[in-house]
Scaffold this motif. Structure first.
Motif, short mmCIF file in Angstrom:
data_model
loop_
_atom_site.label_atom_id
_atom_site.label_comp_id
_atom_site.label_asym_id
_atom_site.label_seq_id
_atom_site.Cartn_x
_atom_site.Cartn_y
_atom_site.Cartn_z
N TYR A 237 0.82 -1.21 0.00
CA TYR A 237 0.00 0.00 0.00
C TYR A 237 0.86 1.26 0.00
O TYR A 237 1.93 1.31 0.62
N ALA A 238 0.35 2.29 -0.66
CA ALA A 238 0.95 3.61 -0.64
C ALA A 238 0.54 4.34 0.64
O ALA A 238 -0.36 3.89 1.36
N PRO A 239 1.19 5.48 0.95
CA PRO A 239 0.78 6.25 2.13
C PRO A 239 -0.69 6.65 2.13
O PRO A 239 -1.28 6.83 3.19
N SER A 240 -1.29 6.74 0.96
CA SER A 240 -2.71 7.07 0.86
C SER A 240 -3.61 5.91 1.23
O SER A 240 -4.83 6.07 1.40
N GLY A 241 -3.04 4.70 1.35
CA GLY A 241 -3.83 3.52 1.61
C GLY A 241 -4.23 2.78 0.35
O GLY A 241 -4.88 1.73 0.42
N THR A 242 -3.83 3.30 -0.81
CA THR A 242 -4.14 2.66 -2.09
C THR A 242 -3.19 1.49 -2.34
O THR A 242 -1.98 1.62 -2.11
N ALA A 243 -3.72 0.38 -2.82
CA ALA A 243 -2.88 -0.78 -3.14
C ALA A 243 -1.96 -0.44 -4.31
O ALA A 243 -2.38 0.15 -5.30
N THR A 244 -0.69 -0.83 -4.18
CA THR A 244 0.31 -0.53 -5.22
C THR A 244 0.86 -1.78 -5.90
O THR A 244 1.54 -1.66 -6.91
N GLY A 245 0.58 -2.95 -5.36
CA GLY A 245 1.09 -4.18 -5.97
C GLY A 245 0.78 -5.38 -5.12
O GLY A 245 0.48 -5.25 -3.93
N GLN A 246 0.85 -6.55 -5.73
CA GLN A 246 0.57 -7.78 -5.02
C GLN A 246 1.46 -8.89 -5.55
O GLN A 246 1.68 -8.99 -6.76
N THR A 247 1.96 -9.72 -4.64
CA THR A 247 2.83 -10.84 -5.00
C THR A 247 2.29 -12.10 -4.34
O THR A 247 1.91 -12.09 -3.17
N ALA A 248 2.26 -13.20 -5.09
CA ALA A 248 1.86 -14.50 -4.55
C ALA A 248 2.91 -15.53 -4.95
O ALA A 248 3.28 -15.62 -6.13
N LEU A 249 3.41 -16.28 -3.97
CA LEU A 249 4.43 -17.29 -4.21
C LEU A 249 3.97 -18.62 -3.64
O LEU A 249 3.39 -18.67 -2.56
N SER A 250 4.26 -19.69 -4.35
CA SER A 250 4.00 -21.04 -3.87
C SER A 250 5.28 -21.64 -3.30
O SER A 250 6.38 -21.32 -3.75
N PHE A 251 5.13 -22.53 -2.32
CA PHE A 251 6.29 -23.20 -1.74
C PHE A 251 5.83 -24.52 -1.15
O PHE A 251 4.64 -24.84 -1.14
N SER A 252 6.75 -25.29 -0.64
CA SER A 252 6.40 -26.57 -0.02
C SER A 252 7.23 -26.78 1.24
O SER A 252 8.37 -26.32 1.32
N TRP A 253 6.62 -27.49 2.20
CA TRP A 253 7.31 -27.87 3.42
C TRP A 253 7.58 -29.36 3.41
O TRP A 253 6.77 -30.14 2.89
N PRO A 254 8.69 -29.79 3.99
CA PRO A 254 9.08 -31.21 3.95
C PRO A 254 8.39 -32.03 5.04
O PRO A 254 8.92 -32.19 6.14
N PHE A 255 7.21 -32.55 4.75
CA PHE A 255 6.52 -33.39 5.72
C PHE A 255 6.78 -34.85 5.38
O PHE A 255 6.83 -35.23 4.22
#
Length: 255
Positions: A237-255
């Protein structure tokens, strides 16, 4: 971070779900969520002033989230950065990797949630260092003790609980709960509190802080299922509260 809701081993699909907002000076430099160059198993944002992070996951099976802890005076600029605790724990490297309580006095007041394997622990270093294993359940944590949640912590916990009951196929929908700008003033004596003097009563502040100088910089959602398949989503978010970008990453845990 300044507010977190955390569901631990309390859903048939999800081993854990963690959501939270990072509130910080907008002028403090930071890099967005990414897979780090070193170590490559670490996924987190980065505080480029101090080099650490506020929330992250490691594909070696670790998660860490830190919040400030209020009520103990002005932070001491000579203390070590709390982000170093997360960086060392998540990387598994360096003198802080074991999170020994004897080291906690070197840091300004904090709450710290860590997960490694099948153990989730909440640590705090005020009034004295303590680490407590979390039972399965759903928790809300802000800038007060886990045992005395602030009203906004309880509100975010309730939103996470409702999501797990009604909408648990879509972790990205939890970003909406993190944008709640409702102040949680008590009904009794409500006339005492106003938006103008909210800084005097941080325990009643909204989940999302919209302020041009100090406010919500990003919202993060982490969801990991019982097979170790995970996703981490960050909206900035910017100082105005407006969204400026989004990131989504996948990962895995060793079960």
């Amino acid at each position: 971070m300044c507010i977190v809701a955390f569901a631990w081993q309390s859903h048939p699909r999800w081993k854990l779900v963690a959501i939270g907002n990072r509130d910080e000076m907008h002028a403090r430099p930071a890099q967005p969520l990414a897979r780090w160059d070193t170590p490559t198993h670490l996924l987190a944002g980065r505080d480029t002033k101090a080099g650490g992070t506020w929330l992250g996951v490691s594909e070696q099976g670790r998660l860490a989230i830190v919040t400030n802890l209020s009520g103990y005076g002005t932070p001491d600029s000579e203390k070590h950065s709390r982000g170093d605790l997360l960086k060392s724990f998540l990387s598994g490297e360096g003198p802080l990797a074991d999170l020994s309580a004897r080291q906690f006095a070197d840091f300004n007041p904090f709450n710290l949630i860590t997960v490694e394997g099948d153990k989730a622990i909440v640590h705090s270093n005020r009034p004295k260092p303590v680490s407590s294993v979390l039972a399965s359940g759903t928790y809300g944590l802000s800038n007060g003790p886990l045992q005395r949640p602030w009203p906004k912590s309880s509100a975010l916990k309730n939103s996470l609980t409702a999501w797990m009951k009604d909408d648990s196929e879509h972790p990205e929908h939890l970003l909406d709960a993190l944008m709640d700008q409702t102040a949680h003033f008590p009904e009794v004596g409500r006339e005492t509190y106003t938006e103008e003097n909210l800084a005097l009563y941080p325990q009643y502040s909204p989940i999302f802080i919209r302020n041009p100088a100090y406010g919500t910089r990003c919202s993060t959602v982490v969801a990991i299922d019982h097979d170790g398949n995970g996703t981490i989503i960050e909206r900035r978010y910017a100082p105005s509260g407006t969204a400026t970008g989004q990131t989504a990453l996948s990962f895995s845990w060793p079960f």
